[in-house]
Design a protein around this motif. Structure first.
Motif, PDB file in Angstrom:
ATOM      1  N   PRO A   1       4.330  -4.055   1.920  1.00 25.16           N
ATOM      2  CA  PRO A   1       4.629  -4.916   0.772  1.00 25.16           C
ATOM      3  C   PRO A   1       6.005  -5.584   0.829  1.00 25.16           C
ATOM      4  O   PRO A   1       6.136  -6.766   0.518  1.00 25.16           O
ATOM      5  CB  PRO A   1       4.524  -3.968  -0.431  1.00 25.16           C
ATOM      6  N   LYS A   2       7.026  -4.834   1.238  1.00 22.40           N
ATOM      7  CA  LYS A   2       8.379  -5.398   1.289  1.00 22.40           C
ATOM      8  C   LYS A   2       8.474  -6.502   2.346  1.00 22.40           C
ATOM      9  O   LYS A   2       9.026  -7.574   2.101  1.00 22.40           O
ATOM     10  CB  LYS A   2       9.393  -4.298   1.567  1.00 22.40           C
TER      11      LYS A   2
ATOM     12  N   LEU B   1       6.812 -14.220   3.012  1.00 16.11           N
ATOM     13  CA  LEU B   1       6.376 -15.303   2.123  1.00 16.11           C
ATOM     14  C   LEU B   1       7.548 -16.066   1.510  1.00 16.11           C
ATOM     15  O   LEU B   1       7.399 -17.225   1.117  1.00 16.11           O
ATOM     16  CB  LEU B   1       5.473 -14.747   1.020  1.00 16.11           C
ATOM     17  N   ALA B   2       8.725 -15.451   1.470  1.00 16.49           N
ATOM     18  CA  ALA B   2       9.900 -16.107   0.890  1.00 16.49           C
ATOM     19  C   ALA B   2      10.630 -17.019   1.878  1.00 16.49           C
ATOM     20  O   ALA B   2      11.463 -17.830   1.468  1.00 16.49           O
ATOM     21  CB  ALA B   2      10.868 -15.051   0.353  1.00 16.49           C
TER      22      ALA B   2
ATOM     23  N   ASP C   1      -4.063  -9.432   5.584  1.00 15.23           N
ATOM     24  CA  ASP C   1      -4.158  -7.973   5.477  1.00 15.23           C
ATOM     25  C   ASP C   1      -2.957  -7.397   6.224  1.00 15.23           C
ATOM     26  O   ASP C   1      -2.136  -8.161   6.735  1.00 15.23           O
ATOM     27  CB  ASP C   1      -5.515  -7.446   5.992  1.00 15.23           C
ATOM     28  N   PRO C   2      -2.803  -6.088   6.313  1.00 18.84           N
ATOM     29  CA  PRO C   2      -1.585  -5.516   6.911  1.00 18.84           C
ATOM     30  C   PRO C   2      -1.299  -5.889   8.371  1.00 18.84           C
ATOM     31  O   PRO C   2      -0.189  -5.689   8.844  1.00 18.84           O
ATOM     32  CB  PRO C   2      -1.791  -4.010   6.755  1.00 18.84           C
ATOM     33  N   THR C   3      -2.285  -6.441   9.081  1.00 21.31           N
ATOM     34  CA  THR C   3      -2.020  -6.845  10.467  1.00 21.31           C
ATOM     35  C   THR C   3      -2.503  -8.264  10.778  1.00 21.31           C
ATOM     36  O   THR C   3      -2.512  -8.675  11.941  1.00 21.31           O
ATOM     37  CB  THR C   3      -2.678  -5.870  11.474  1.00 21.31           C
TER      38      THR C   3
END
Length: 189
Positions: free
Chosen positions: A10-11, A17-18, A49-51
């Protein structure tokens, strides 16, 4: 000291995205030209997704990334912090091209910004097999002022027929002659 991560947590997702821009790097299997292409515009990069990540690919002067991915699938995305703590993140793995008009494109497209529909030619999907950060100590500290609206203004003066012709004339092959965007029989008329 760099750190290799198994997933985009998440971090890291929030940080990616920023960032207002990233660089895409690809290369042909043998010889030819290595390509590094800067990407930007809010709402054109997503974490699936995570990857797995994806970005919306707009018409450009060339189609090197598409050609290289079709040939060998190797890709790296590099994100750099110009504000805040010095950080570089590389997402390396296998990429694939989802061409505008394909059913999967229609499924993925709603995940991106609703703006900027003209000129979109594909979505690049990357399955990351290496997610790593590094210090970025030598990257300059810079202030983000604004996005450029040149691509938006350029697209507003064009219609889909312009892009159909452009893709055949300028994006069908890479600078090394590798196939890039597919040319359909209808495009040749």
């Amino acid at each position: 000291m760099s750190k290799v991560m198994k997933t985009i947590g998440p971090k890291l997702r929030e940080w990616l995205l920023a960032q207002p821009m990233f660089v895409v790097a690809t290369a042909p299997s043998e010889g030819g030209h290595v390509n590094a292409s800067p990407k930007g515009m809010a709402g054109t990069f997503v974490v699936l997704d995570p990857t797995t990540v994806a970005y919306l690919d707009y018409t450009g002067s060339g189609a090197e990334t598409i050609a290289h991915l079709r040939q060998n699938g190797r890709i790296a995305l590099m994100f750099t912090a110009f504000e805040g703590p010095p950080t570089i993140v590389r997402l390396q793995g296998r990429g694939r091209v989802v061409i505008a008009g394909e059913p999967e494109f229609d499924l993925l497209r709603p995940l991106f910004s609703k703006e900027r529909e003209l000129g979109q030619r594909s979505i690049i999907v990357v399955e990351c097999d290496r997610i790593a950060d590094s210090c970025g100590f030598s990257v300059p500290h810079m202030e983000f002022v604004a996005e450029r609206d040149l691509l938006d203004r350029h697209a507003a003066r064009r219609d889909q027929a312009h892009y159909d012709r452009y893709w055949v004339e300028r994006n069908a092959v890479s600078i090394d002659g590798l196939p890039a965007l597919p040319v359909r029989e209808a495009d040749l008329r």
